[in-house]
Write an enzyme that holds these catalytic residues in place. Structure first.
Site, PDB file in Angstrom:
ATOM      1  N   LYS A  22      -3.482 -14.181  -6.394  1.00 59.04           N
ATOM      2  CA  LYS A  22      -3.746 -13.016  -5.524  1.00 59.04           C
ATOM      3  C   LYS A  22      -3.659 -11.736  -6.360  1.00 59.04           C
ATOM      4  CE  LYS A  22      -0.254 -11.322  -2.931  1.00 59.04           C
ATOM      5  NZ  LYS A  22       0.030  -9.901  -3.203  1.00 59.04           N
ATOM      6  N   ASN A  23      -2.626 -11.655  -7.213  1.00 59.21           N
ATOM      7  CA  ASN A  23      -2.368 -10.403  -7.933  1.00 59.21           C
ATOM      8  C   ASN A  23      -3.256 -10.205  -9.154  1.00 59.21           C
ATOM      9  OD1 ASN A  23      -0.589  -9.874  -5.939  1.00 59.21           O
ATOM     10  ND2 ASN A  23       1.264 -10.183  -7.158  1.00 59.21           N
ATOM     11  N   CYS A 116       7.082   0.366   2.255  1.00 59.23           N
ATOM     12  CA  CYS A 116       6.923  -0.944   2.913  1.00 59.23           C
ATOM     13  C   CYS A 116       8.282  -1.636   2.899  1.00 59.23           C
ATOM     14  CB  CYS A 116       5.869  -1.779   2.197  1.00 59.23           C
ATOM     15  SG  CYS A 116       6.399  -2.317   0.581  1.00 59.23           S
ATOM     16  N   ARG A 121       6.841   2.890  -2.475  1.00 55.83           N
ATOM     17  CA  ARG A 121       5.810   2.429  -3.417  1.00 55.83           C
ATOM     18  C   ARG A 121       5.205   3.666  -4.100  1.00 55.83           C
ATOM     19  NH1 ARG A 121       4.589  -3.011  -2.144  1.00 55.83           N
ATOM     20  NH2 ARG A 121       3.742  -3.166  -4.239  1.00 55.83           N
ATOM     21  N   ASP A 309       8.987 -11.264  -7.594  1.00 56.95           N
ATOM     22  CA  ASP A 309       8.297 -11.952  -6.495  1.00 56.95           C
ATOM     23  C   ASP A 309       8.821 -13.360  -6.249  1.00 56.95           C
ATOM     24  OD1 ASP A 309       5.014 -10.477  -7.167  1.00 56.95           O
ATOM     25  OD2 ASP A 309       6.842  -9.697  -6.258  1.00 56.95           O
ATOM     26  N   ARG A 401      -0.445 -13.216   4.236  1.00 55.94           N
ATOM     27  CA  ARG A 401      -0.980 -12.208   3.304  1.00 55.94           C
ATOM     28  C   ARG A 401      -1.110 -12.795   1.906  1.00 55.94           C
ATOM     29  NH1 ARG A 401       2.068  -6.758   3.052  1.00 55.94           N
ATOM     30  NH2 ARG A 401       0.541  -6.666   1.378  1.00 55.94           N
TER      31      ARG A 401
HETATM   32  C1  EPZ Z   1       2.725  -5.480  -8.441  1.00 55.80           C
HETATM   33  O1  EPZ Z   1       2.952  -4.389  -7.574  1.00 55.80           O
HETATM   34  C2  EPZ Z   1       2.579  -6.704  -7.542  1.00 55.80           C
HETATM   35  N1  EPZ Z   1       1.461  -6.512  -6.620  1.00 55.80           N
HETATM   36  C3  EPZ Z   1       3.865  -6.924  -6.731  1.00 55.80           C
HETATM   37  O2  EPZ Z   1       3.700  -8.141  -5.991  1.00 55.80           O
HETATM   38  C4  EPZ Z   1       5.016  -7.103  -7.710  1.00 55.80           C
HETATM   39  O3  EPZ Z   1       6.217  -7.236  -6.977  1.00 55.80           O
HETATM   40  C5  EPZ Z   1       5.103  -5.880  -8.630  1.00 55.80           C
HETATM   41  O4  EPZ Z   1       3.838  -5.690  -9.315  1.00 55.80           O
HETATM   42  C6  EPZ Z   1       6.177  -6.030  -9.688  1.00 55.80           C
HETATM   43  O5  EPZ Z   1       5.914  -7.166 -10.470  1.00 55.80           O
HETATM   44  C7  EPZ Z   1       0.202  -6.698  -7.086  1.00 55.80           C
HETATM   45  O6  EPZ Z   1      -0.014  -6.975  -8.249  1.00 55.80           O
HETATM   46  C8  EPZ Z   1      -0.902  -6.548  -6.089  1.00 55.80           C
HETATM   47  P1  EPZ Z   1       4.832  -1.909 -10.010  1.00 55.80           P
HETATM   48  P2  EPZ Z   1       2.922  -2.889  -8.179  1.00 55.80           P
HETATM   49  O7  EPZ Z   1       4.009  -0.671 -10.061  1.00 55.80           O
HETATM   50  O8  EPZ Z   1       1.996  -2.780  -9.304  1.00 55.80           O
HETATM   51  C9  EPZ Z   1       7.997   1.564  -9.615  1.00 55.80           C
HETATM   52  C10 EPZ Z   1       3.629  -9.506  -4.095  1.00 55.80           C
HETATM   53  O9  EPZ Z   1       4.578  -9.973  -3.444  1.00 55.80           O
HETATM   54  N2  EPZ Z   1       6.850   2.473  -9.760  1.00 55.80           N
HETATM   55  O10 EPZ Z   1       4.846  -2.805 -11.215  1.00 55.80           O
HETATM   56  O11 EPZ Z   1       2.771  -1.968  -7.020  1.00 55.80           O
HETATM   57  C11 EPZ Z   1       7.944   0.744  -8.330  1.00 55.80           C
HETATM   58  O12 EPZ Z   1       8.506   1.451  -7.250  1.00 55.80           O
HETATM   59  C12 EPZ Z   1       3.669  -8.070  -4.555  1.00 55.80           C
HETATM   60  O13 EPZ Z   1       2.618 -10.163  -4.455  1.00 55.80           O
HETATM   61  C13 EPZ Z   1       7.085   3.844  -9.885  1.00 55.80           C
HETATM   62  O14 EPZ Z   1       8.227   4.283  -9.872  1.00 55.80           O
HETATM   63  O15 EPZ Z   1       4.416  -2.757  -8.739  1.00 55.80           O
HETATM   64  C14 EPZ Z   1       8.758  -0.472  -8.687  1.00 55.80           C
HETATM   65  O16 EPZ Z   1      10.116  -0.156  -8.547  1.00 55.80           O
HETATM   66  C15 EPZ Z   1       4.849  -7.312  -3.969  1.00 55.80           C
HETATM   67  N3  EPZ Z   1       6.022   4.693 -10.017  1.00 55.80           N
HETATM   68  C16 EPZ Z   1       8.440  -0.685 -10.181  1.00 55.80           C
HETATM   69  O17 EPZ Z   1       7.935   0.569 -10.657  1.00 55.80           O
HETATM   70  C17 EPZ Z   1       4.724   4.222 -10.040  1.00 55.80           C
HETATM   71  O18 EPZ Z   1       3.794   5.042 -10.176  1.00 55.80           O
HETATM   72  C18 EPZ Z   1       7.410  -1.751 -10.468  1.00 55.80           C
HETATM   73  O19 EPZ Z   1       6.324  -1.498  -9.615  1.00 55.80           O
HETATM   74  C19 EPZ Z   1       4.514   2.834  -9.923  1.00 55.80           C
HETATM   75  C20 EPZ Z   1       5.581   1.977  -9.786  1.00 55.80           C
END
Ligand code: EPZ
Length: 422
Positions: A22-23, A116, A121, A309, A401
């Protein structure tokens, strides 16, 4: 609204096929906006999140449909570069249209994702990245408005690290904005997840010039244009890990097809600590376990660390360990919606800030529980298969989802899960 009724305890046996990731699929669908024409993802999983992005791409002007040979995306016409709140709020990963639309159209308006169940996010690092490429950004009634300079985006060196380490979709967005920028872009502290590498490999197959793939330093040489592509995504390592926990928590032996164990070294390391044997077998892996569950400490990290995850699913397993474990969540400190629900099933979990102390109990007991985020919900299904009695999981749409017909695939190997509409 659907619920699951799950009888336990059960033993499983046989083989389960893992779907395409999915990701990987979500950002790769967005990347197809970069190349006018028809692109195809033969193994795009059929999931609610994928369908949400299909709807969003169509709202931009693309034509999307699913054929027997895969998901077809015709991005010839993109005449409305606006990611509407109604869609983005349901699926935060929609933010991954920001980079490609900025590169393709020079202007994009996309709703701020909003929070969420697993926490805020934020997208500040996404914006830092596209600003460094020359985009002008302003906020307008909850929407991000990004505009490229008249001469187009220009390559530069960008640091994308944040308080929680790297960002997966932030790296994706900046990479997609940079592939047709003028000059060379260097992304430092890039996310190294296999899904980011999958996107980079897809972009290179479309004509991009990205090196350092899989490393925290990506070097992107801007090219003039990209071509549409047919590209199959990698197997879903989170779905694979979920099914591996299913085998362990029911003390069963399962063959899991289409999973790449080299993407899961932190996961197999924890399984080894717990006492669960995971062997490579026939293009996937075999998990065989008959207990006892040994305690293990888990700390989630950016890849190659333990994936956030799979945190909830492992907590369900460790809740029946012979001893205490500590689970530390370093990516989303609030990602513990499953703790209260597992405690309703007689687990003994105590949250202490970003940690949960897991005191192992002999058994879980069935109870009515509430799904919340996608992975917490999967953990409740796993717990229900091991608990004594019939567990009822509400709000099953969270599970749909990210898992294609999970109850049908688990029932095919011996689970007793009934989906009911209420
Ligand atoms: C991806 O989300 C995945 N989703 C998430 O999977 C996964 O949990 C996450 O990466 C971490 O591995 C998809 O790929 C569609 P991040 P993403 O930006 O990219 C902070 C699932 O269950 N952050 O790597 O949105 C953020 O708050 C989903 O399949 C900032 O602070 O996650 C988090 O604490 C849930 N500023 C950390 O970084 C930003 O601009 C990692 O988030 C962006 C992120």
């Amino acid at each position: 609204m659907d619920i699951f009724e799950i009888d336990g305890p059960v033993h499983l046996s046989g083989a389960i096929d893992v779907t395409g990731s999915k990701n990987s699929t979500l950002p790769i669908m967005a990347a197809m906006l970069l190349a006018p024409g028809i692109s195809v993802i033969p193994n795009a999983p059929d999931l609610a999140d994928i369908r949400s992005l299909e709807t969003l791409l169509e709202s931009l002007g693309a034509k999307v449909h699913r054929n027997p040979d895969g998901l077809h995306i015709n991005s010839t016409v993109i005449d409305n570069p606006v990611g509407a709140y109604e869609i983005v709020r349901k699926m935060r990963a929609s933010i991954c249209i920001l980079g490609p639309l900025l590169a393709r159209c020079g202007r994009v308006k996309v709703s701020m994702p909003g929070g969420c169940a697993i926490g805020d996010r934020p997208v500040d690092i996404h914006l830092r990245g596209v600003k460094a490429l020359g985009a002008k950004i302003h906020l307008e009634n909850g929407y991000i408005v990004a505009e490229a300079p008249a001469g187009g985006l220009a390559g530069t060196q960008i640091f994308l690290g944040g308080p929680f380490g790297s960002t997966v979709l932030g790296t994706d967005n900046v990479m997609m904005a940079a592939v047709t920028a003028k000059g060379t872009t260097i992304i430092e502290s890039a996310a190294c997840e296999p899904e980011v590498a999958d996107l980079a490999n897809c972009l290179n197959a479309m004509g991009a010039k990205i090196s350092g793939i899989g490393s925290p330093r990506l070097v992107i040489e801007g090219v003039k244009e990209l071509k549409p592509i047919t590209y199959s995504v990698i197997g879903d390592r989170i779905e694979a890990g979920t099914f591996m926990v299913a085998a362990a928590i029911t003390r069963s032996k399962l063959q899991i097809n289409n999973c790449q164990l080299d993407h899961m070294l932190a996961v197999t390391d924890r399984f080894r600590q717990i006492g669960v044997a995971v062997e490579t077998s026939n293009g996937g892996c075999e998990v065989a376990f008959d207990g006892p569950i040994r305690p293990a400490d888990i700390t989630t990290q950016p890849y190659p660390g333990f994936p956030t995850d799979l945190q909830a699913q492992f907590m369900a397993l460790l809740s029946m360990a012979k001893g205490n474990s500590v689970v530390t969540e370093k990516i989303y400190p609030d990602r513990f919606m499953h703790v209260a629900e597992l405690n309703r099933m007689a687990a003994s979990l105590r949250k202490e800030g970003p940690n949960v102390i897991v005191a192992g109990v002999d058994k879980l007991v069935a109870a009515p529980v509430m799904a919340s985020d996608l992975r917490a919900s999967a953990a409740l299904v796993l717990a229900g298969m091991a608990a004594e009695g019939t567990t009822v999981v509400q709000r099953v749409y969270h599970i749909d989802r990210g898992y294609h017909r999970i109850e049908e695939r688990l029932n095919a190997v011996g689970a007793k899960i009934r989906r009911k509409s209420v």
